[in-house]
Scaffold this active site. Sequence first.
Site, mmCIF file in Angstrom:
data_model
loop_
_atom_site.group_PDB
_atom_site.id
_atom_site.type_symbol
_atom_site.label_atom_id
_atom_site.label_comp_id
_atom_site.label_asym_id
_atom_site.label_seq_id
_atom_site.Cartn_x
_atom_site.Cartn_y
_atom_site.Cartn_z
ATOM 1 N N ASP A 1 14.516 63.701 76.484
ATOM 2 C CA ASP A 1 15.902 64.141 76.292
ATOM 3 C C ASP A 1 16.563 64.374 77.650
ATOM 4 O O ASP A 1 15.882 64.577 78.661
ATOM 5 C CB ASP A 1 15.966 65.422 75.439
ATOM 6 C CG ASP A 1 15.248 66.607 76.062
ATOM 7 O OD1 ASP A 1 14.207 66.401 76.709
ATOM 8 O OD2 ASP A 1 15.720 67.749 75.917
ATOM 9 N N GLU B 1 13.255 69.144 75.813
ATOM 10 C CA GLU B 1 12.954 70.024 76.948
ATOM 11 C C GLU B 1 14.241 70.700 77.420
ATOM 12 O O GLU B 1 14.245 71.872 77.761
ATOM 13 C CB GLU B 1 12.336 69.213 78.093
ATOM 14 C CG GLU B 1 11.642 70.073 79.146
ATOM 15 C CD GLU B 1 12.522 70.451 80.322
ATOM 16 O OE1 GLU B 1 12.093 71.266 81.137
ATOM 17 O OE2 GLU B 1 13.657 69.936 80.424
#
Length: 407
Positions: A74, A138
Amino acid sequence: VIDVVELCQDLVRIPSVGAEHGEGAVVTYLSELLSEVPDAALDVIEGKPDRPSLLCTLDSGRPGPALILNGHTDTVSVGADQWVHGAFSGDVDDGCVWGRGSTDMKGGVAALVAATLELVEAGGPSAGKIILTASADEDTEGYYGVPWLIQHGKLTGDVAIVAEPAGVSEDYENLYIASRGYAYARVEVHAANGGHASLYSPDRPHAVAVACRLLTAIEQDFRPSPASHGLFPAGPTVIAGDRFEGGGELGYLAEYATFSVASRLLPGAEPDDFLPELKGFIARTCPGVEVSVELGGFPQPWGPPLELDPDHPLVQAALAAVHSAGYPSARIAGWPAFTEASFIATLGIPVLPGLGPGQIDLAHRPDERVSIASLRASVQIYRELFDQILCENSIIPPRDHAELARG
Ligand SMILES: [Zn+2]
């Protein structure tokens, strides 16, 4: 074998903004690429719907350590600012690949995958296994990727490399062997209603007044232990009031206020020390007021700090590999922020928290980019470490499970 630069470009061109749950497209791309590897076992695991993580296991079939390679897929949002190269262009210019996530950390994911594919091409690991993880979430909620996988027993191993950038403003500026932890606490202040506002006396402060006094005092004077560490000269960081709520009606004395305390903690910090310290500080600052304090306000309110022994063979091998990849001035240092390496380290294994291409200063801003030199160096560094970890006389000794179980 796909080139690391092309792979990084491809990954940047697949938007995967965490806030939009964009990881799936990256996982699909990597799954297709890795499914061509004979004997690779692929697992797609969702800690939360639409937040898939990919685990690719490559087992030599011979005894040896399980090496976890980790990068998150991400990214943060693009932001409103102007980009010279489009945020998802993946352009190559001026010796860099440009775009959101190039440094944080699709460059790292690309280098881990490219090094693994090169190893496969060269015959695969000669002992042990690789567990390559491209994990979700994350940079958003920070829970449904690595911490979720660890807490649900889906990810385990004997040693790990997390490919976050290995420098702040230069490529491979440092070899990071430690990182700070974090704690999110919620403070709630309750005050008895002092009666009519016209009769108010600050001697018996309302809840918002108490909360403001506490908030200022915490920022200025609360320093969670340990207060100092050789690798972190700036010490811990404390921010109070990222979130604040309180009061209600005009003329009505506030009975309730709540605010957050976000701390970055040095290696050695423990939740069992942190909470009593914060409670004690609050009780001394505002004696006699009803205040409750707990960890919370975030799916994973405690992230432990991490520290590796500088003499650990993994540290020495990584330092030598970084030096010989063209960065002879890299020094042992502490990573200023938090990385998911800390969650992996709760398995009781050695983890390098930031051994990857890119620079922290270039992340989370327009014109994010990663140098091609650092991408290629990373592949070389990982290959060097594979040779020393995934072999018969590994630098990572077999784990003594009985000893770990005894703690
Ligand atoms: Zn990152």
